[in-house]
Design a protein around this motif. Structure first.
Motif, PDB file in Angstrom:
ATOM      1  N   ALA A 118      28.601 -20.450  34.110  1.00  0.00           N
ATOM      2  CA  ALA A 118      29.457 -21.621  33.857  1.00  0.00           C
ATOM      3  C   ALA A 118      28.936 -22.882  34.539  1.00  0.00           C
ATOM      4  O   ALA A 118      28.977 -23.965  33.951  1.00  0.00           O
ATOM      5  CB  ALA A 118      30.889 -21.330  34.298  1.00  0.00           C
ATOM      6  N   THR A 119      28.425 -22.769  35.755  1.00  0.00           N
ATOM      7  CA  THR A 119      27.936 -23.964  36.470  1.00  0.00           C
ATOM      8  C   THR A 119      26.715 -24.560  35.777  1.00  0.00           C
ATOM      9  O   THR A 119      26.583 -25.775  35.695  1.00  0.00           O
ATOM     10  CB  THR A 119      27.590 -23.631  37.936  1.00  0.00           C
ATOM     11  N   ARG A 121      26.006 -24.023  32.501  1.00  0.00           N
ATOM     12  CA  ARG A 121      26.504 -24.464  31.185  1.00  0.00           C
ATOM     13  C   ARG A 121      27.055 -25.887  31.273  1.00  0.00           C
ATOM     14  O   ARG A 121      26.809 -26.721  30.407  1.00  0.00           O
ATOM     15  CB  ARG A 121      27.587 -23.491  30.696  1.00  0.00           C
ATOM     16  N   GLN A 122      27.790 -26.170  32.342  1.00  0.00           N
ATOM     17  CA  GLN A 122      28.379 -27.495  32.517  1.00  0.00           C
ATOM     18  C   GLN A 122      27.282 -28.569  32.608  1.00  0.00           C
ATOM     19  O   GLN A 122      27.404 -29.643  32.008  1.00  0.00           O
ATOM     20  CB  GLN A 122      29.244 -27.506  33.776  1.00  0.00           C
ATOM     21  N   GLN A 123      26.200 -28.272  33.313  1.00  0.00           N
ATOM     22  CA  GLN A 123      25.103 -29.237  33.433  1.00  0.00           C
ATOM     23  C   GLN A 123      24.381 -29.427  32.105  1.00  0.00           C
ATOM     24  O   GLN A 123      23.981 -30.538  31.756  1.00  0.00           O
ATOM     25  CB  GLN A 123      24.113 -28.774  34.501  1.00  0.00           C
ATOM     26  N   GLN A 125      25.790 -29.017  29.116  1.00  0.00           N
ATOM     27  CA  GLN A 125      26.706 -29.724  28.217  1.00  0.00           C
ATOM     28  C   GLN A 125      26.614 -31.239  28.420  1.00  0.00           C
ATOM     29  O   GLN A 125      26.765 -32.006  27.474  1.00  0.00           O
ATOM     30  CB  GLN A 125      28.139 -29.247  28.432  1.00  0.00           C
ATOM     31  N   ALA A 126      26.331 -31.658  29.645  1.00  0.00           N
ATOM     32  CA  ALA A 126      26.201 -33.096  29.921  1.00  0.00           C
ATOM     33  C   ALA A 126      24.987 -33.690  29.213  1.00  0.00           C
ATOM     34  O   ALA A 126      24.894 -34.915  29.059  1.00  0.00           O
ATOM     35  CB  ALA A 126      26.108 -33.321  31.427  1.00  0.00           C
TER      36      ALA A 126
END
Length: 132
Positions: A118-119, A121-123, A125-126
């Motif tokens: 998840a950590t 994935r978040q980067q 997605q940006a």
């Protein structure tokens, strides 16, 4: 999109006086290094978490010696364990090539793909771009 600049080196040109088509995949890989660091900040080869599954390059215009190029990098698709990197090569404000590379988050011990944390994935997605 992320951005990297490269000087076109004389030896990267071919007999037709433009940059050889094989050079672009090297530029694309070098420009993906910031993405590699998202998964592996120290770029440790003993703990490498990615494999390249495929790539495609479309050549739009010739690239010449004498002017630097800019490689722009973004994410065009984000799956459970894989993602697609979209890249462009620009020279003198002209789009010269674009490419798509599929990368897979991979566990070398089990020899299987692994879900992107998840950590991370978040980067990623940006960096999603709609230009692809």
């Amino acid at each position: 999109m992320l951005s990297e600049h490269f000087n076109v080196r004389f030896y990267e040109t071919d007999a037709l006086q433009h940059v050889s088509n094989t050079v672009l995949v090297g530029w694309f890989e070098a420009a993906r290094e910031p993405l590699f660091k998202i998964f592996n900040p120290q770029l440790s080869l003993t703990n490498w978490p990615l494999i390249l599954a495929s790539y495609k390059v479309d050549f739009i215009a010739q690239i010449f010696y004498g002017s630097e190029v800019e490689v722009k990098t973004g994410i065009s698709r984000l799956g459970n364990s894989s993602f697609e990197v979209y890249q462009q090569v620009w020279q003198n404000d002209k789009l010269c090539a674009e490419g798509h590379t599929t990368m897979v988050h991979f566990d070398y011990q089990t020899q299987k793909s692994a879900a992107i944390p998840a950590t991370i994935r978040q980067q990623l997605q940006a960096l999603i771009t709609t230009n692809s």
